[in-house]
Design an enzyme around this catalytic site. Structure first.
Site, PDB file in Angstrom:
ATOM      1  CD  GLU A 150     -24.869   2.265  22.423  1.00  0.00           C
ATOM      2  OE1 GLU A 150     -25.307   2.871  23.413  1.00  0.00           O
ATOM      3  OE2 GLU A 150     -24.525   1.069  22.456  1.00  0.00           O
ATOM      4  N   GLY A 165     -26.266   0.598  25.858  1.00  0.00           N
ATOM      5  CA  GLY A 165     -25.445   0.763  27.062  1.00  0.00           C
ATOM      6  C   GLY A 165     -24.161   1.513  26.787  1.00  0.00           C
ATOM      7  CD  GLU A 184     -28.669  -1.752  20.886  1.00  0.00           C
ATOM      8  OE1 GLU A 184     -29.358  -1.660  19.845  1.00  0.00           O
ATOM      9  OE2 GLU A 184     -27.582  -1.190  21.026  1.00  0.00           O
ATOM     10  NE  ARG A 195     -29.479  -9.106  18.163  1.00  0.00           N
ATOM     11  CZ  ARG A 195     -30.075  -9.574  17.071  1.00  0.00           C
ATOM     12  NH1 ARG A 195     -31.127 -10.367  17.168  1.00  0.00           N
ATOM     13  NH2 ARG A 195     -29.647  -9.254  15.864  1.00  0.00           N
TER      14      ARG A 195
HETATM   15  C1  1HE Z   1     -21.489 -11.319  15.592  1.00  0.00           C
HETATM   16  C2  1HE Z   1     -22.187 -10.102  15.708  1.00  0.00           C
HETATM   17  C3  1HE Z   1     -22.333  -9.549  17.016  1.00  0.00           C
HETATM   18  C4  1HE Z   1     -22.154 -10.644  13.624  1.00  0.00           C
HETATM   19  N1  1HE Z   1     -21.782 -10.221  18.041  1.00  0.00           N
HETATM   20  N2  1HE Z   1     -20.965 -11.947  16.641  1.00  0.00           N
HETATM   21  N3  1HE Z   1     -25.828  -6.367  17.330  1.00  0.00           N
HETATM   22  C5  1HE Z   1     -26.721  -7.054  16.607  1.00  0.00           C
HETATM   23  O1  1HE Z   1     -27.725  -7.533  17.107  1.00  0.00           O
HETATM   24  C6  1HE Z   1     -26.404  -7.228  15.160  1.00  0.00           C
HETATM   25  C7  1HE Z   1     -26.087  -8.683  14.883  1.00  0.00           C
HETATM   26  N4  1HE Z   1     -25.509  -8.852  13.555  1.00  0.00           N
HETATM   27  C8  1HE Z   1     -26.239  -8.853  12.418  1.00  0.00           C
HETATM   28  O2  1HE Z   1     -27.412  -8.535  12.389  1.00  0.00           O
HETATM   29  C9  1HE Z   1     -25.516  -9.244  11.158  1.00  0.00           C
HETATM   30  O3  1HE Z   1     -24.389 -10.004  11.524  1.00  0.00           O
HETATM   31  C10 1HE Z   1     -25.044  -8.056  10.277  1.00  0.00           C
HETATM   32  C11 1HE Z   1     -26.283  -7.358   9.650  1.00  0.00           C
HETATM   33  C12 1HE Z   1     -24.249  -7.028  11.087  1.00  0.00           C
HETATM   34  C13 1HE Z   1     -24.126  -8.582   9.156  1.00  0.00           C
HETATM   35  O4  1HE Z   1     -24.781  -9.618   8.458  1.00  0.00           O
HETATM   36  P1  1HE Z   1     -23.902 -10.622   7.553  1.00  0.00           P
HETATM   37  O5  1HE Z   1     -24.872 -11.540   6.873  1.00  0.00           O
HETATM   38  O6  1HE Z   1     -22.965  -9.835   6.705  1.00  0.00           O
HETATM   39  O7  1HE Z   1     -22.961 -11.444   8.565  1.00  0.00           O
HETATM   40  P2  1HE Z   1     -23.334 -12.676   9.529  1.00  0.00           P
HETATM   41  O8  1HE Z   1     -23.262 -13.968   8.743  1.00  0.00           O
HETATM   42  O9  1HE Z   1     -24.593 -12.426  10.275  1.00  0.00           O
HETATM   43  O10 1HE Z   1     -22.157 -12.630  10.601  1.00  0.00           O
HETATM   44  C14 1HE Z   1     -20.838 -13.077  10.317  1.00  0.00           C
HETATM   45  C15 1HE Z   1     -20.248 -13.585  11.613  1.00  0.00           C
HETATM   46  O11 1HE Z   1     -20.163 -12.511  12.537  1.00  0.00           O
HETATM   47  C16 1HE Z   1     -21.118 -14.641  12.279  1.00  0.00           C
HETATM   48  O12 1HE Z   1     -20.252 -15.502  12.984  1.00  0.00           O
HETATM   49  P3  1HE Z   1     -19.824 -16.952  12.378  1.00  0.00           P
HETATM   50  O13 1HE Z   1     -18.885 -17.523  13.394  1.00  0.00           O
HETATM   51  O14 1HE Z   1     -21.120 -17.712  12.193  1.00  0.00           O
HETATM   52  O15 1HE Z   1     -19.148 -16.639  11.052  1.00  0.00           O
HETATM   53  C17 1HE Z   1     -21.914 -13.841  13.285  1.00  0.00           C
HETATM   54  O16 1HE Z   1     -22.366 -14.615  14.395  1.00  0.00           O
HETATM   55  C18 1HE Z   1     -20.878 -12.836  13.743  1.00  0.00           C
HETATM   56  N5  1HE Z   1     -21.492 -11.628  14.285  1.00  0.00           N
HETATM   57  N6  1HE Z   1     -22.587  -9.710  14.469  1.00  0.00           N
HETATM   58  C19 1HE Z   1     -21.136 -11.374  17.852  1.00  0.00           C
HETATM   59  N7  1HE Z   1     -22.947  -8.377  17.222  1.00  0.00           N
HETATM   60  C20 1HE Z   1     -22.917  -1.302  24.781  1.00  0.00           C
HETATM   61  S1  1HE Z   1     -24.363  -2.035  24.524  1.00  0.00           S
HETATM   62  C21 1HE Z   1     -24.550  -2.251  22.823  1.00  0.00           C
HETATM   63  C22 1HE Z   1     -25.615  -3.267  22.600  1.00  0.00           C
HETATM   64  C23 1HE Z   1     -25.598  -3.785  21.203  1.00  0.00           C
HETATM   65  O17 1HE Z   1     -24.812  -3.423  20.383  1.00  0.00           O
HETATM   66  S2  1HE Z   1     -26.805  -4.939  20.861  1.00  0.00           S
HETATM   67  C24 1HE Z   1     -26.748  -5.127  19.156  1.00  0.00           C
HETATM   68  C25 1HE Z   1     -25.855  -6.236  18.757  1.00  0.00           C
END
Ligand code: 1HE
Length: 258
Positions: free
Chosen positions: A112, A140, A132, A135
Site C-alpha cells: 500500500e 486498510g 490480509e 489473516r
Molecule cells: C513482523 C511482521 C509484521 C515480520 N508485523 N512483526 N503482513 C504480513 O502478514 C507479513 C508478515 N511477515 C512475513 O510474512 C515475513 O516476516 C516476511 C516474508 C516479511 C519476512 O520473512 P523473514 O523470514 O525474513 O523474517 P521473519 O523471521 O518472519 O520476521 C522477523 C521478525 O519480524 C519476527 O519477529 P521476531 O521477534 O520473532 O524476530 C517477525 O515476527 C517480525 N515481523 N513481519 C509484526 N507484519 C493498513 S492495513 C495493512 C494490513 C497489512 O499490512 S496485513 C499484512 C501484514
C-alpha cells in the site's frame, strides 16, 4: 516532530532519502512509524525537489505491524485506517514526487505504501503479496483504491483470495513496478531517477502529481477541460518559456533512444 526512530531522513542536495529503519521487524509499519512518515512528508524542507523511499535490511516492508492489531474494536479500526490514509495521502499528494526502491517483501501495507509512490523501482529479489486475505482482515491503507489502478481489480482479488505471490519479473509485467533492476541496485536506480525528476520544472511535477491522477478519474469531457486548464497554467510559467526557448535555440537536449 518525529514519532519514531525507525524512520531515517537524509537530505542530499535537493533529494530527500527516507528509509524505513526497522530491519529486525522487517520494517513492519507500527503506528509510530506511520505517524513519522506523515510528519516527515509534511515537514520536508522547501529545498527538496524529489524523494526516495527505501527499506533497511533484506525486505522493503512487511506491512502493518501485526503485534499492534490486537483487540481493536470497530471504531478504533476505522480511525487506524484513516490514519494510514492521511499519511499515505501525504506521500501521494505531498510536496514532491516520490520514488520507491523495492527489494524483498513488498507485502500488505508495504505494498500500500509502495502504491502511493509515483514511481516504483524493484530489484530481482522483490516479491508482492497481500496476506490480509489469509489473516482474516482487509487492506486498510488505501490499497483497494490504489492497487487496482496499478494491476487491475481482478489481479488484486486473486492475490487476496488465493494468497498469490508475484515475483519481481511477473510483478513488473503486471504493473507493480515501472523498472526492474539487478539485485541490490534498486536504491541506486531510484536515486538516479529522483535526480532526473528534480530537474523538471516544479509546476510540471505538480501537474503530474495532482492533476494527472484526477484527470484520469474524470469523464472524458471534464478531463479534457481540466487538462486544458492545467496545461495553460504550466506553460505560462517563465521557466517553461525559458526551457522551450533553449530547445529552439539548440541549447537543450533532444529526445533520444538512449
Ligand atoms: C513482523 C511482521 C509484521 C515480520 N508485523 N512483526 N503482513 C504480513 O502478514 C507479513 C508478515 N511477515 C512475513 O510474512 C515475513 O516476516 C516476511 C516474508 C516479511 C519476512 O520473512 P523473514 O523470514 O525474513 O523474517 P521473519 O523471521 O518472519 O520476521 C522477523 C521478525 O519480524 C519476527 O519477529 P521476531 O521477534 O520473532 O524476530 C517477525 O515476527 C517480525 N515481523 N513481519 C509484526 N507484519 C493498513 S492495513 C495493512 C494490513 C497489512 O499490512 S496485513 C499484512 C501484514
Amino acid at each position: 516532530m518525529t514519532h519514531s526512530t525507525d524512520l531515517e531522513l537524509d537530505i542530499r542536495d535537493d533529494i530527500a532519502i527516507i528509509r524505513l529503519a526497522r530491519a529486525t521487524k522487517r520494517n513492519a509499519l507500527s503506528d509510530a512509524l506511520i505517524l513519522a512518515l506523515r510528519d516527515t512528508f509534511q515537514n520536508l524542507p522547501s529545498t527538496v525537489r524529489a524523494a526516495v523511499i527505501d527499506g533497511a535490511g533484506p525486505h522493503f516492508c512487511a506491512g502493518l505491524d501485526l503485534s499492534e492489531l490486537k483487540e481493536r474494536d470497530a471504531g478504533q479500526g476505522l480511525r487506524h485506517s484513516r490514519l494510514w490514509h492521511a499519511a499515505l495521502e501525504l506521500v501521494q499528494h505531498g510536496p514532491v514526487p516520490v520514488i520507491a526502491a523495492l527489494h524483498g517483501a513488498v507485502v500488505g501495507g508495504g505494498l500500500e505504501l509502495a502504491s502511493a509512490c509515483h514511481i516504483r523501482v524493484a530489484d530481482t529479489t522483490t516479491f508482492y503479496a497481500l496476506p490480509e486475505g489469509s489473516r482474516g482482515i482487509f487492506v486498510g491503507g488505501g490499497g483497494s483504491v490504489r492497487i487496482p489502478k496499478l494491476i487491475g481489480a481482478a489481479r488484486m482479488t486473486d492475490m487476496m483470495m488465493t494468497g498469490r505471490v508475484y515475483n519481481a519479473e511477473d510483478g513488473e509485467r503486471a504493473g507493480f513496478a515501472q523498472y526492474l533492476v539487478a539485485e541490490g541496485s534498486a536504491f541506486e536506480k531510484a536515486l538516479e531517477l529522483a535526480k532526473r525528476v528534480a530537474t523538471n520544472a516544479p509546476l510540471t511535477n505538480y501537474a503530474l502529481m495532482h492533476a494527472l491522477p484526477r484527470i484520469a478519474e474524470q469523464p472524458a469531457d471534464h478531463g479534457f477541460f481540466t487538462e486544458a486548464l492545467i496545461s495553460g497554467i504550466v506553460q505560462s510559467a517563465p521557466e517553461a518559456k525559458e526551457r522551450v526557448r533553449e530547445f529552439l535555440e539548440g541549447r537543450a537536449g533532444k529526445v533520444s533512444k538512449e
